[in-house]
Design a protein around this motif. Structure first.
Motif, short mmCIF file in Angstrom:
data_model
loop_
_atom_site.label_atom_id
_atom_site.label_comp_id
_atom_site.label_asym_id
_atom_site.label_seq_id
_atom_site.Cartn_x
_atom_site.Cartn_y
_atom_site.Cartn_z
N MET A 1 0.92 -1.51 -0.08
CA MET A 1 -0.16 -0.43 0.11
C MET A 1 0.39 1.46 0.19
O MET A 1 0.61 2.42 -0.42
N ASP A 2 2.44 1.44 0.73
CA ASP A 2 2.85 2.52 0.57
C ASP A 2 2.86 2.96 -0.57
O ASP A 2 3.13 1.57 -1.76
N GLY A 3 3.22 3.97 -1.35
CA GLY A 3 3.97 4.47 -2.35
C GLY A 3 2.67 4.34 -3.38
O GLY A 3 3.13 4.99 -4.43
N GLU A 4 1.10 4.00 -3.27
CA GLU A 4 0.92 4.05 -4.10
C GLU A 4 -0.48 4.97 -3.67
O GLU A 4 -0.39 5.91 -2.38
N ARG A 5 -0.32 6.17 -5.01
CA ARG A 5 -1.02 7.54 -4.97
C ARG A 5 -2.67 6.79 -4.41
O ARG A 5 -3.62 5.86 -5.16
N LYS A 6 -3.26 7.85 -3.82
CA LYS A 6 -4.64 8.26 -3.56
C LYS A 6 -5.31 8.85 -4.67
O LYS A 6 -5.24 9.23 -4.79
N MET A 7 -6.87 7.94 -5.12
CA MET A 7 -6.87 8.70 -5.97
C MET A 7 -8.21 9.31 -5.12
O MET A 7 -9.17 9.07 -4.15
N PRO A 8 -8.65 10.83 -5.68
CA PRO A 8 -9.65 11.32 -5.51
C PRO A 8 -10.87 10.87 -5.12
O PRO A 8 -11.29 10.05 -6.40
N THR A 9 -11.95 11.42 -4.34
CA THR A 9 -13.32 10.33 -4.37
C THR A 9 -14.19 11.30 -5.98
O THR A 9 -13.49 13.11 -6.19
N GLU A 10 -15.12 10.76 -6.57
CA GLU A 10 -15.72 12.01 -7.92
C GLU A 10 -15.97 13.55 -7.21
O GLU A 10 -15.74 14.18 -7.92
N THR A 11 -16.45 12.64 -6.57
CA THR A 11 -17.25 14.82 -5.46
C THR A 11 -16.14 15.25 -5.56
O THR A 11 -15.98 16.37 -5.54
N ALA A 12 -15.03 15.08 -4.40
CA ALA A 12 -13.36 16.18 -4.52
C ALA A 12 -13.07 16.36 -5.76
O ALA A 12 -12.88 17.49 -6.06
N ARG A 13 -12.89 15.21 -7.06
CA ARG A 13 -12.35 15.37 -8.01
C ARG A 13 -13.37 16.87 -8.88
O ARG A 13 -12.70 17.15 -9.30
N GLN A 14 -14.72 16.75 -8.26
CA GLN A 14 -15.38 17.34 -8.99
C GLN A 14 -15.67 18.87 -8.63
O GLN A 14 -15.13 19.72 -9.59
N ASN A 15 -15.49 18.90 -7.43
CA ASN A 15 -14.86 20.26 -6.92
C ASN A 15 -14.08 20.89 -7.27
O ASN A 15 -13.92 22.12 -7.19
N ALA A 16 -12.68 19.85 -7.29
CA ALA A 16 -11.64 20.53 -7.51
C ALA A 16 -11.73 21.35 -9.34
O ALA A 16 -11.01 22.32 -9.07
N ILE A 17 -12.36 20.29 -9.90
CA ILE A 17 -12.66 20.77 -11.58
C ILE A 17 -12.88 22.19 -11.22
O ILE A 17 -12.75 23.26 -12.12
N ALA A 18 -14.74 22.29 -10.72
CA ALA A 18 -14.75 23.41 -10.48
C ALA A 18 -14.08 24.40 -9.84
O ALA A 18 -13.83 25.89 -10.71
N THR A 19 -12.96 24.69 -8.90
CA THR A 19 -12.20 25.62 -8.72
C THR A 19 -11.96 26.05 -9.66
O THR A 19 -11.22 27.64 -9.44
N HIS A 20 -10.92 24.91 -10.69
CA HIS A 20 -10.73 25.67 -11.38
C HIS A 20 -10.97 26.11 -12.45
O HIS A 20 -9.75 28.13 -12.79
N ILE A 21 -11.69 25.47 -12.40
CA ILE A 21 -12.60 26.63 -13.74
C ILE A 21 -13.10 27.79 -13.19
O ILE A 21 -12.86 29.18 -14.04
N LEU A 22 -13.37 28.09 -11.92
CA LEU A 22 -14.39 29.27 -11.50
C LEU A 22 -13.14 30.50 -11.36
O LEU A 22 -13.22 31.23 -10.98
N LYS A 23 -11.56 30.20 -11.57
CA LYS A 23 -9.98 31.14 -11.67
C LYS A 23 -10.09 31.72 -12.94
O LYS A 23 -9.80 32.87 -12.54
N ASP A 24 -11.70 31.90 -13.62
CA ASP A 24 -11.20 32.47 -15.10
C ASP A 24 -11.36 33.51 -14.50
O ASP A 24 -12.83 34.14 -14.59
N PRO A 25 -10.40 34.73 -15.12
CA PRO A 25 -10.16 36.04 -14.50
C PRO A 25 -11.16 36.68 -16.18
O PRO A 25 -11.56 37.69 -15.46
N PHE A 26 -11.18 36.37 -17.22
CA PHE A 26 -12.45 37.19 -17.80
C PHE A 26 -13.62 36.49 -17.72
O PHE A 26 -14.08 37.97 -17.93
N ALA A 27 -13.88 35.73 -16.98
CA ALA A 27 -15.37 35.42 -17.23
C ALA A 27 -15.39 36.49 -15.21
O ALA A 27 -16.97 37.64 -15.94
N ARG A 28 -14.76 36.66 -14.68
CA ARG A 28 -14.76 37.55 -13.59
C ARG A 28 -15.05 39.56 -13.96
O ARG A 28 -16.02 39.95 -13.17
N LYS A 29 -13.93 39.01 -14.81
CA LYS A 29 -13.90 40.78 -15.49
C LYS A 29 -15.51 41.04 -16.33
O LYS A 29 -15.93 42.04 -15.74
#
Length: 158
Positions: A1-29
Motif C-alpha cells: 500500500m505504501d507508495g500507492e497514489r490515493k485517488m480523490p473521490t469523484e465529489t472531490a474531483r468535481q469540486n477541484a475541477i469547478a475550483t479551477h474553472i471558477l478562476k477564469d479572469p475573463f469571466a470575472r471581468k
C-alpha cells in the motif's frame, strides 16, 4: 500500500475541477457567474451592462459569443483534462439589450478519442427566448489539471 497514489473521490474531483474553472479572469471581468459545472455540461449567466451594447443599443455579438465560449470552455474542461477549442460557429437568432440576464448552456454531444463536440445555447433568462446557438469542438490534450478517475488512470490516457 505504501507508495500507492490515493485517488480523490469523484465529489472531490468535481469540486477541484469547478475550483479551477471558477478562476477564469475573463469571466470575472465580465461579471459572468458559473451556475453549474458537471461532466460534459455547464451553465453560465451574466447580466448585460450598458457598456456591453453595440452602436444599435443591442447586446454586442462579441459578448454573446464570449458567454457561449465560457460555457463551452467549462463543459469541455469539466472532465479535468486540459481541453482547448478547435472550432466554434455561432448563429445569432434574436437581439437582447442592456439589463437582460443571459444564460448559456453547453452540452457535450459527442466525444471520441481526443476530440469532443458541444452544442451551446444562449437564452434570455426571464422569457427563455433563444438568442443564439453555437456548435464547437475541443481537442483534449494529454495533460490533466485534476487527476483522472481511477478507471481512466489505469488505462492509457489518450
Amino acid at each position: 500500500m505504501d507508495g500507492e497514489r490515493k485517488m480523490p473521490t469523484e465529489t472531490a474531483r468535481q469540486n477541484a475541477i469547478a475550483t479551477h474553472i471558477l478562476k477564469d479572469p475573463f469571466a470575472r471581468k465580465l461579471g459572468a457567474r458559473f451556475e453549474a459545472i458537471r461532466p460534459g455540461y455547464s451553465r453560465v449567466c451574466l447580466t448585460v451592462q450598458a457598456d456591453m451594447a453595440n452602436f444599435h443599443g443591442m447586446t454586442h455579438g462579441g459578448l454573446i459569443f464570449a458567454l457561449a465560449d465560457m460555457a463551452f470552455a467549462a463543459a469541455g474542461n469539466s472532465h479535468g483534462q486540459t481541453a482547448v477549442a478547435l472550432s466554434g460557429t455561432i448563429t445569432f437568432l434574436k437581439p437582447s439589450r442592456p439589463g437582460d440576464r443571459l444564460v448559456a448552456e453547453a452540452r457535450e454531444i459527442q466525444a471520441a478519442g481526443r476530440t469532443a463536440v458541444y452544442a451551446i445555447t444562449v437564452r434570455e433568462a426571464s422569457g427563455d427566448t433563444l438568442l443564439a446557438c453555437k456548435q464547437a469542438t475541443v481537442y483534449r490534450k494529454k495533460t490533466w489539471f485534476v487527476e483522472p478517475p481511477e478507471s481512466t488512470a489505469s488505462e492509457e490516457r489518450y
